[in-house]
Design an enzyme around this catalytic site. Structure first.
Site, PDB file in Angstrom:
ATOM      1  N   ASP A  17      -0.875   9.578   5.870  1.00 12.11           N
ATOM      2  CA  ASP A  17      -0.263   8.613   6.771  1.00 12.11           C
ATOM      3  C   ASP A  17       0.658   7.750   5.913  1.00 12.11           C
ATOM      4  OD1 ASP A  17       0.052   6.803   9.055  1.00 12.11           O
ATOM      5  OD2 ASP A  17      -1.268   5.467   7.919  1.00 12.11           O
ATOM      6  N   ASP A  63      -5.586   5.271   7.135  1.00 12.38           N
ATOM      7  CA  ASP A  63      -6.241   3.958   7.097  1.00 12.38           C
ATOM      8  C   ASP A  63      -6.700   3.474   8.466  1.00 12.38           C
ATOM      9  OD1 ASP A  63      -4.058   1.249   7.666  1.00 12.38           O
ATOM     10  OD2 ASP A  63      -3.520   3.330   8.017  1.00 12.38           O
TER      11      ASP A  63
END
Length: 226
Positions: free
Chosen positions: A14, A176
């Site tokens: 990400d 995250d």
């Protein structure tokens, strides 16, 4: 399932909240939208809690949370203004999280193939990576609008794998947020949560939480701070 770091040939990350702290630039772009309407501007910490689902969902959720008009026409116009704002200043305040850049460079230098799966718009993602000087490290980048469907739909992550030519247990996804975790789970891919950004809020066993990206290397690599 337990980690098999020695088997990874590729790592997909990400972007926002995982590799870079872009919340200040995102908040600045959002606040310009709010200012234009004479609506109250918000703190970075407030805006950060809504990041992860892409620009439209970001603005919609903020408007709803603040009790502001959130009809389709209002949100659509706001998204255009937000993207214009963000494209003008895509990385004025954005920083890497501690050790991320050197760990990425070390992984790449050791032969690990790297990719990015992000809900940030595709061209904006490329622009930010270029400005930050790390674009050459990543073999494939797929933003939300360059995928069949964006995260948490697994086709977004699998599109990165397909373009990289990887499959099975030869790779892992690192993020995250619960969105990242759900995406990896739906795609049947090993998932690691970082311990920064919003990563501590993601429920994973300790062996699936990273204090450094370099911990994903199959063999020890000497880098700064290790």
């Amino acid at each position: 399932m337990s980690p098999r770091k020695d088997s990874y040939k590729a790592l997909v990350f990400d972007l926002d909240g995982t590799l870079i702290d872009s919340a200040p630039d995102i908040a600045a772009a959002v606040n310009k939208v709010l200012e234009r309407r004479d609506w109250p501007t918000q703190s970075v910490a407030f805006v950060e809690t809504f990041i992860g689902f892409g620009p439209r969902r970001l603005l919609l959720d903020i408007f709803v949370a603040l009790g502001l008009p959130s009809d389709d026409a209002t949100v659509d116009e706001a998204v255009k203004q937000y993207l214009d704002n963000y494209n003008r200043e895509p990385a004025e305040r954005t920083l890497f999280y501690p050790h991320v850049r050197e760990d990425l460079e070390a992984l790449h230098g050791a032969g690990m193939r790297l990719g990015i799966c992000t809900n940030k718009p595709h061209e904006l993602s490329l622009k930010v990576l270029e400005i930050l000087g790390v674009a050459p490290l990543f073999e494939v980048v797929v933003g939300a609008d360059a995928a069949p469907a964006c995260k948490p739909h697994p086709s977004h992550l699998l599109a990165v794998a397909e373009r990289m030519g990887i499959d099975g247990d030869a790779w892992a996804y690192i993020g995250d947020t619960a969105v990242d975790q759900a995406t990896a789970t739906a795609a049947g891919v090993p998932f690691y949560a970082v311990s920064w950004g919003c990563g501590e809020q993601v429920a994973v066993e300790s062996e699936w939480r990273l204090d450094r990206l370099i911990d994903l290397a199959a063999n020890p690599i000497s880098v700064q701070g290790r």
